[in-house]
Every structure is written in C-alpha cells, then in structure tokens.
Design a protein around this motif. Structure first.
Motif, PDB file in Angstrom:
ATOM      1  N   TRP A 117      29.424  41.632 101.462  1.00  0.00           N
ATOM      2  CA  TRP A 117      30.634  41.206 100.773  1.00  0.00           C
ATOM      3  C   TRP A 117      30.616  41.626  99.317  1.00  0.00           C
ATOM      4  CZ3 TRP A 117      26.918  37.404 101.927  1.00  0.00           C
ATOM      5  CH2 TRP A 117      26.343  36.774 100.820  1.00  0.00           C
ATOM      6  N   ARG A 118      31.791  41.502  98.747  1.00  0.00           N
ATOM      7  CA  ARG A 118      31.994  41.553  97.302  1.00  0.00           C
ATOM      8  C   ARG A 118      32.768  40.299  96.958  1.00  0.00           C
ATOM      9  NH1 ARG A 118      30.955  45.556  94.048  1.00  0.00           N
ATOM     10  NH2 ARG A 118      30.767  47.675  94.763  1.00  0.00           N
ATOM     11  N   MET A 119      32.355  39.662  95.910  1.00  0.00           N
ATOM     12  CA  MET A 119      33.145  38.544  95.408  1.00  0.00           C
ATOM     13  C   MET A 119      33.046  38.547  93.893  1.00  0.00           C
ATOM     14  SD  MET A 119      31.136  35.047  96.251  1.00  0.00           S
ATOM     15  CE  MET A 119      29.376  34.924  96.157  1.00  0.00           C
ATOM     16  N   SER A 120      34.060  37.991  93.288  1.00  0.00           N
ATOM     17  CA  SER A 120      34.064  37.901  91.836  1.00  0.00           C
ATOM     18  C   SER A 120      34.649  36.559  91.440  1.00  0.00           C
ATOM     19  CB  SER A 120      34.865  39.052  91.223  1.00  0.00           C
ATOM     20  OG  SER A 120      36.195  39.015  91.669  1.00  0.00           O
ATOM     21  N   ARG A 164      37.103  33.770  92.649  1.00  0.00           N
ATOM     22  CA  ARG A 164      38.517  34.156  92.551  1.00  0.00           C
ATOM     23  C   ARG A 164      38.899  35.183  93.606  1.00  0.00           C
ATOM     24  NH1 ARG A 164      37.895  34.238  86.316  1.00  0.00           N
ATOM     25  NH2 ARG A 164      38.448  32.090  85.851  1.00  0.00           N
ATOM     26  N   ASP A 165      37.963  36.071  93.948  1.00  0.00           N
ATOM     27  CA  ASP A 165      38.265  37.141  94.899  1.00  0.00           C
ATOM     28  C   ASP A 165      37.109  37.286  95.885  1.00  0.00           C
ATOM     29  OD1 ASP A 165      39.691  39.293  96.040  1.00  0.00           O
ATOM     30  OD2 ASP A 165      38.531  40.733  94.844  1.00  0.00           O
ATOM     31  N   TRP A 166      37.393  37.102  97.147  1.00  0.00           N
ATOM     32  CA  TRP A 166      36.419  37.204  98.233  1.00  0.00           C
ATOM     33  C   TRP A 166      36.780  38.426  99.058  1.00  0.00           C
ATOM     34  CZ3 TRP A 166      32.181  36.588 100.664  1.00  0.00           C
ATOM     35  CH2 TRP A 166      31.419  35.428 100.595  1.00  0.00           C
ATOM     36  N   ARG A 167      35.836  39.347  99.252  1.00  0.00           N
ATOM     37  CA  ARG A 167      36.087  40.537 100.072  1.00  0.00           C
ATOM     38  C   ARG A 167      34.938  40.748 101.052  1.00  0.00           C
ATOM     39  NH1 ARG A 167      40.426  43.425  98.356  1.00  0.00           N
ATOM     40  NH2 ARG A 167      41.079  42.983  96.237  1.00  0.00           N
TER      41      ARG A 167
END
Length: 186
Positions: free
Chosen positions: A34-37, A180-183
């Motif tokens: 994943w990527r998350m920010s 804020r952003d889950w990918r």
C-alpha cells in the motif's frame, strides 16, 4: 505529421495516468502492499510535535517519509528484514527494526511493525492483545504492547473499510495517526 503527434500524445497521456485503487480486496488482511499518507502527531511529558507522512509498504520492505516540524524538518525511515535506516538533516542511524529508530523522531518507542497491522485495522500477530469490535467487525479499541488504541474513524477504500484515525496512548506517550489517503496496491 499531425497524426503521429496525436498518437504520441495519446500514448504519453495513457502512461501518465495513475493506476486505480484495486477493488479486489474484501478484507484488510488481504492488503499486503500500500501507499498511504496523512499526519502523525505525538506528545510526551517533555515534548510533542507533528509531521505529514507518506508511507509505502510491501510485504518485505517499508519506507516512511516525514516532513514537518519533528525537530528534523524532514526524515526518511526505510527498512528491510533485519535492518532499518533513518536519515534526517541531523544525521543517519541504523538499527535492526524501524521501531528502534523511531525513538530519534519522537523520543519514545513507536511500534512501526505493529503499525503495519494497526493501520489496516488488524491486531498485530506478534503479541497478545485485547480488542473490541463494532457490529461490522471493525476494531474500535485495542490493547497491545502496552498501547491503548482507539479506532474512531473508518472509511471505505474500494470494497474494504480501513481506519482513517487511530489514537494511541502508553505511559503518558501519545500519538494520533490521521490517514488522509489510503491506496492499496495489487
């Protein structure tokens, strides 16, 4: 000539498009990359701070880039099995785990390996835990590794519901992880 330029432009635009979020996942434990920010805030008896973060995780490697007033301006924490590196404007450190290095950023032991699970709304399998879940099966409280965690904000990401805010406290040390952003990545 115009046709060649139009085809080249179409190919370039297609290459620049982002991959959509995979909707194949039906459970958080299926998400291994994943990527998350978001934002990480922390408080101790003697200090406190916050920073934005960008976290990229694969099953065997992780990287978190921090920016903001953690006392370092920016930092990069990277790890592979058995070795972690932290780079800041004030120096570079190595340790066996990323949690050991997080001390340099926050002044307390931040369990990064457990956060890999907690951030997906999962109990870390490396230690005993007590937890409560809501009717949908989402964690709402978790006691693990001496940390008392509250999961008070979930949002759908594809077909999975994932945490977007986690509050944690241990011995007067506190942190809040606001995602804020889950990918999830395939």
């Amino acid at each position: 000539m115009m046709r060649v330029l139009a085809v080249a432009l179409a190919l370039l635009l297609a290459a620049c498009q982002q991959q959509p979020v995979s909707t194949d996942f039906t459970r958080p434990d299926q998400i291994l990359k994943w990527r998350m920010s978001g934002k990480l805030g922390y408080r101790t008896d003697a200090d406190g701070g916050s920073a934005t973060f960008d976290w990229h995780q694969t099953p065997r490697q992780g990287e978190i880039r921090f920016s903001g007033p953690l006392g370092f301006g920016s930092a990069e924490l990277r790890w592979d099995p058995g070795l972690a590196h932290l780079r800041t404007a004030k120096g570079e450190w190595q340790a066996r785990t990323p949690g050991e290095l997080a001390w340099h950023l926050t002044g307390f032991w931040l369990p990064v390996s457990a956060l890999e699970y907690w951030s997906r709304g999962l109990v870390w399998p490396g230690a005993p835990a007590q937890s409560d879940r809501d009717q949908a099966g989402n964690l709402i409280t978790l006691n693990q590794l001496g940390w008392q965690l509250q999961f008070d904000r979930y949002q759908p990401v594809g077909r999975v519901t994932l945490p977007h805010r986690i509050k944690a406290e241990q011995d007067g040390n506190r942190f809040t992880l606001l995602i804020r952003d889950w990918r999830p990545l395939p």
